[in-house]
Design a protein around this motif. Structure first.
Motif, PDB file in Angstrom:
ATOM      1  N   GLY A 281       0.816  -1.214   0.000  1.00  0.00           N
ATOM      2  CA  GLY A 281       0.000   0.000   0.000  1.00  0.00           C
ATOM      3  C   GLY A 281       0.845   1.257   0.000  1.00  0.00           C
ATOM      4  O   GLY A 281       0.451   2.295   0.538  1.00  0.00           O
ATOM      5  N   LEU A 282       2.023   1.157  -0.612  1.00  0.00           N
ATOM      6  CA  LEU A 282       2.959   2.292  -0.677  1.00  0.00           C
ATOM      7  C   LEU A 282       3.355   2.543  -2.132  1.00  0.00           C
ATOM      8  O   LEU A 282       3.269   1.635  -2.962  1.00  0.00           O
ATOM      9  N   PRO A 283       3.810   3.741  -2.445  1.00  0.00           N
ATOM     10  CA  PRO A 283       4.220   4.036  -3.825  1.00  0.00           C
ATOM     11  C   PRO A 283       5.436   3.217  -4.243  1.00  0.00           C
ATOM     12  O   PRO A 283       6.321   2.916  -3.429  1.00  0.00           O
ATOM     13  N   ALA A 284       5.480   2.849  -5.532  1.00  0.00           N
ATOM     14  CA  ALA A 284       6.604   2.065  -6.067  1.00  0.00           C
ATOM     15  C   ALA A 284       7.932   2.785  -5.880  1.00  0.00           C
ATOM     16  O   ALA A 284       8.963   2.151  -5.680  1.00  0.00           O
ATOM     17  N   GLY A 285       7.918   4.103  -5.929  1.00  0.00           N
ATOM     18  CA  GLY A 285       9.159   4.865  -5.736  1.00  0.00           C
ATOM     19  C   GLY A 285       9.805   4.587  -4.391  1.00  0.00           C
ATOM     20  O   GLY A 285      11.027   4.577  -4.267  1.00  0.00           O
ATOM     21  N   GLY A 286       8.969   4.325  -3.373  1.00  0.00           N
ATOM     22  CA  GLY A 286       9.501   3.999  -2.047  1.00  0.00           C
ATOM     23  C   GLY A 286      10.219   2.669  -2.039  1.00  0.00           C
ATOM     24  O   GLY A 286      11.179   2.465  -1.294  1.00  0.00           O
ATOM     25  N   VAL A 287       9.750   1.737  -2.870  1.00  0.00           N
ATOM     26  CA  VAL A 287      10.414   0.436  -2.972  1.00  0.00           C
ATOM     27  C   VAL A 287      11.787   0.635  -3.608  1.00  0.00           C
ATOM     28  O   VAL A 287      12.795   0.159  -3.098  1.00  0.00           O
ATOM     29  N   PHE A 288      11.819   1.359  -4.726  1.00  0.00           N
ATOM     30  CA  PHE A 288      13.090   1.609  -5.418  1.00  0.00           C
ATOM     31  C   PHE A 288      14.079   2.338  -4.515  1.00  0.00           C
ATOM     32  O   PHE A 288      15.271   2.063  -4.532  1.00  0.00           O
ATOM     33  N   TYR A 289      13.569   3.271  -3.726  1.00  0.00           N
ATOM     34  CA  TYR A 289      14.429   4.053  -2.838  1.00  0.00           C
ATOM     35  C   TYR A 289      15.077   3.163  -1.775  1.00  0.00           C
ATOM     36  O   TYR A 289      16.265   3.265  -1.501  1.00  0.00           O
ATOM     37  N   ARG A 290      14.281   2.290  -1.166  1.00  0.00           N
ATOM     38  CA  ARG A 290      14.783   1.452  -0.070  1.00  0.00           C
ATOM     39  C   ARG A 290      15.464   0.169  -0.547  1.00  0.00           C
ATOM     40  O   ARG A 290      16.316  -0.376   0.128  1.00  0.00           O
ATOM     41  N   PHE A 291      15.031  -0.312  -1.717  1.00  0.00           N
ATOM     42  CA  PHE A 291      15.563  -1.567  -2.255  1.00  0.00           C
ATOM     43  C   PHE A 291      15.888  -1.362  -3.741  1.00  0.00           C
ATOM     44  O   PHE A 291      15.082  -1.717  -4.599  1.00  0.00           O
ATOM     45  N   PRO A 292      17.040  -0.792  -4.030  1.00  0.00           N
ATOM     46  CA  PRO A 292      17.352  -0.446  -5.422  1.00  0.00           C
ATOM     47  C   PRO A 292      17.441  -1.640  -6.371  1.00  0.00           C
ATOM     48  O   PRO A 292      17.228  -1.494  -7.566  1.00  0.00           O
ATOM     49  N   LYS A 293      17.750  -2.814  -5.853  1.00  0.00           N
ATOM     50  CA  LYS A 293      17.855  -4.007  -6.704  1.00  0.00           C
ATOM     51  C   LYS A 293      16.912  -5.077  -6.176  1.00  0.00           C
ATOM     52  O   LYS A 293      16.620  -5.140  -4.984  1.00  0.00           O
ATOM     53  N   LYS A 294      16.478  -5.924  -7.082  1.00  0.00           N
ATOM     54  CA  LYS A 294      15.521  -6.964  -6.701  1.00  0.00           C
ATOM     55  C   LYS A 294      16.106  -7.895  -5.635  1.00  0.00           C
ATOM     56  O   LYS A 294      15.393  -8.337  -4.735  1.00  0.00           O
ATOM     57  N   HIS A 295      17.410  -8.151  -5.715  1.00  0.00           N
ATOM     58  CA  HIS A 295      17.976  -9.044  -4.699  1.00  0.00           C
ATOM     59  C   HIS A 295      17.965  -8.391  -3.316  1.00  0.00           C
ATOM     60  O   HIS A 295      17.976  -9.077  -2.301  1.00  0.00           O
ATOM     61  N   ASP A 296      17.897  -7.045  -3.269  1.00  0.00           N
ATOM     62  CA  ASP A 296      17.753  -6.376  -1.977  1.00  0.00           C
ATOM     63  C   ASP A 296      16.396  -6.720  -1.345  1.00  0.00           C
ATOM     64  O   ASP A 296      16.286  -6.860  -0.131  1.00  0.00           O
ATOM     65  N   LEU A 297      15.376  -6.843  -2.190  1.00  0.00           N
ATOM     66  CA  LEU A 297      14.050  -7.251  -1.706  1.00  0.00           C
ATOM     67  C   LEU A 297      14.082  -8.674  -1.166  1.00  0.00           C
ATOM     68  O   LEU A 297      13.493  -8.957  -0.120  1.00  0.00           O
ATOM     69  N   ALA A 298      14.755  -9.554  -1.895  1.00  0.00           N
ATOM     70  CA  ALA A 298      14.861 -10.944  -1.443  1.00  0.00           C
ATOM     71  C   ALA A 298      15.570 -11.009  -0.089  1.00  0.00           C
ATOM     72  O   ALA A 298      15.134 -11.731   0.813  1.00  0.00           O
ATOM     73  N   GLN A 299      16.637 -10.253   0.038  1.00  0.00           N
ATOM     74  CA  GLN A 299      17.368 -10.255   1.307  1.00  0.00           C
ATOM     75  C   GLN A 299      16.499  -9.693   2.427  1.00  0.00           C
ATOM     76  O   GLN A 299      16.478 -10.237   3.532  1.00  0.00           O
ATOM     77  N   ALA A 300      15.753  -8.629   2.144  1.00  0.00           N
ATOM     78  CA  ALA A 300      14.868  -8.054   3.166  1.00  0.00           C
ATOM     79  C   ALA A 300      13.787  -9.053   3.576  1.00  0.00           C
ATOM     80  O   ALA A 300      13.434  -9.154   4.755  1.00  0.00           O
ATOM     81  N   ALA A 301      13.264  -9.797   2.601  1.00  0.00           N
ATOM     82  CA  ALA A 301      12.252 -10.813   2.909  1.00  0.00           C
ATOM     83  C   ALA A 301      12.845 -11.884   3.830  1.00  0.00           C
ATOM     84  O   ALA A 301      12.208 -12.298   4.808  1.00  0.00           O
ATOM     85  N   LEU A 302      14.056 -12.316   3.526  1.00  0.00           N
ATOM     86  CA  LEU A 302      14.707 -13.331   4.364  1.00  0.00           C
ATOM     87  C   LEU A 302      15.047 -12.781   5.745  1.00  0.00           C
ATOM     88  O   LEU A 302      14.917 -13.486   6.754  1.00  0.00           O
ATOM     89  N   GLU A 303      15.467 -11.520   5.804  1.00  0.00           N
ATOM     90  CA  GLU A 303      15.740 -10.900   7.102  1.00  0.00           C
ATOM     91  C   GLU A 303      14.470 -10.829   7.942  1.00  0.00           C
ATOM     92  O   GLU A 303      14.504 -11.024   9.159  1.00  0.00           O
ATOM     93  N   THR A 304      13.337 -10.574   7.287  1.00  0.00           N
ATOM     94  CA  THR A 304      12.055 -10.539   7.988  1.00  0.00           C
ATOM     95  C   THR A 304      11.746 -11.910   8.574  1.00  0.00           C
ATOM     96  O   THR A 304      11.350 -12.038   9.742  1.00  0.00           O
ATOM     97  N   MET A 305      11.939 -12.954   7.769  1.00  0.00           N
ATOM     98  CA  MET A 305      11.696 -14.313   8.261  1.00  0.00           C
ATOM     99  C   MET A 305      12.623 -14.628   9.438  1.00  0.00           C
ATOM    100  O   MET A 305      12.176 -15.161  10.462  1.00  0.00           O
ATOM    101  N   ALA A 306      13.892 -14.303   9.284  1.00  0.00           N
ATOM    102  CA  ALA A 306      14.858 -14.572  10.352  1.00  0.00           C
ATOM    103  C   ALA A 306      14.486 -13.806  11.615  1.00  0.00           C
ATOM    104  O   ALA A 306      14.573 -14.344  12.728  1.00  0.00           O
ATOM    105  N   GLY A 307      14.049 -12.563  11.443  1.00  0.00           N
ATOM    106  CA  GLY A 307      13.672 -11.738  12.581  1.00  0.00           C
ATOM    107  C   GLY A 307      12.435 -12.230  13.309  1.00  0.00           C
ATOM    108  O   GLY A 307      12.217 -11.899  14.473  1.00  0.00           O
ATOM    109  N   GLU A 308      11.625 -13.029  12.628  1.00  0.00           N
ATOM    110  CA  GLU A 308      10.425 -13.578  13.256  1.00  0.00           C
ATOM    111  C   GLU A 308      10.676 -14.924  13.914  1.00  0.00           C
ATOM    112  O   GLU A 308      10.052 -15.244  14.921  1.00  0.00           O
TER     113      GLU A 308
END
Length: 196
Positions: A40-67
């Motif tokens: 529910g956020l603008p796509a520009g915010g995704v690009f800003y925080r995660f410039p590459k797709k693998h950054d998203l994958a890493q963030a997803a895994l960090e979320t899982m690890a953090g849980e």
């Protein structure tokens, strides 16, 4: 009026959205736009925080690890090993419907990750989550009286069997496969620590 989200709250919301989108659609089909819509956020915010797709994958895994770490630590900290293992299997039971419909989010992402070196840190995080599950189970089995070597082997075997049952149950859309495996794993674990 809703309070404005901080930059870190937005990052966390995007990381969780990435985890959900990758789980549902797979890494290769996931897009920045889909993650933004899910969050529910603008796509520009995704690009800003995660410039590459693998950054998203890493963030997803960090979320899982953090849980996972707090979840495992919260399981009956003052209880017996048998009580903690019982609650763990209750947790696996509770996750069964989503595992049958979508598979395991961690395994799915790990299998989808390209073999490129840029994904090494993400792969390390995912492997760490699986290892933390194996280690936690081994610790419970040791506390239940099993020797360390056997406990490590049995902890790994539990995760292997659970993951295999997820793959088969998801592939065949048959919940009973996973239900039966979890029931048998629960029984086996009780036998290992001497609970009738």
């Amino acid at each position: 009026m809703a309070a404005k989200m901080t930059s870190e709250e937005k990052r966390q919301k995007l990381a969780r959205a990435a985890m959900n989108v990758i789980w549902r659609d797979g890494y290769h089909a996931a897009t920045i736009q889909t993650v933004a819509k899910e969050a529910g956020l603008p796509a520009g915010g995704v690009f800003y925080r995660f410039p590459k797709k693998h950054d998203l994958a890493q963030a997803a895994l960090e979320t899982m690890a953090g849980e996972f770490a707090p979840l495992l630590a919260s399981i009956a900290p003052n209880g017996t090993a048998g009580e903690r293992l019982s609650i763990f299997f209750d947790y696996l039971d509770a996750m069964t419907p989503r595992r049958v419909s979508h598979g395991c989010p961690l395994a799915k992402l790990m299998l989808d990750l390209p073999k490129e070196n840029a994904f090494g840190p993400a792969r390390d995080i995912g492997q760490g989550v699986f290892q933390s599950l194996v280690s936690w189970l081994a610790d419970q089995l040791i506390k239940g009286g099993l020797g360390a070597v056997d406990a490590a082997a049995e902890g790994q075997r539990i995760i292997v069997r659970w993951q295999g049952a997820i793959v088969l149950a998801h592939s065949m859309n048959d919940r009973s496969i996973l239900d039966d495996e979890i029931k048998d794993l629960r029984k086996r674990t009780r036998q290992l620590i001497g609970i009738a």
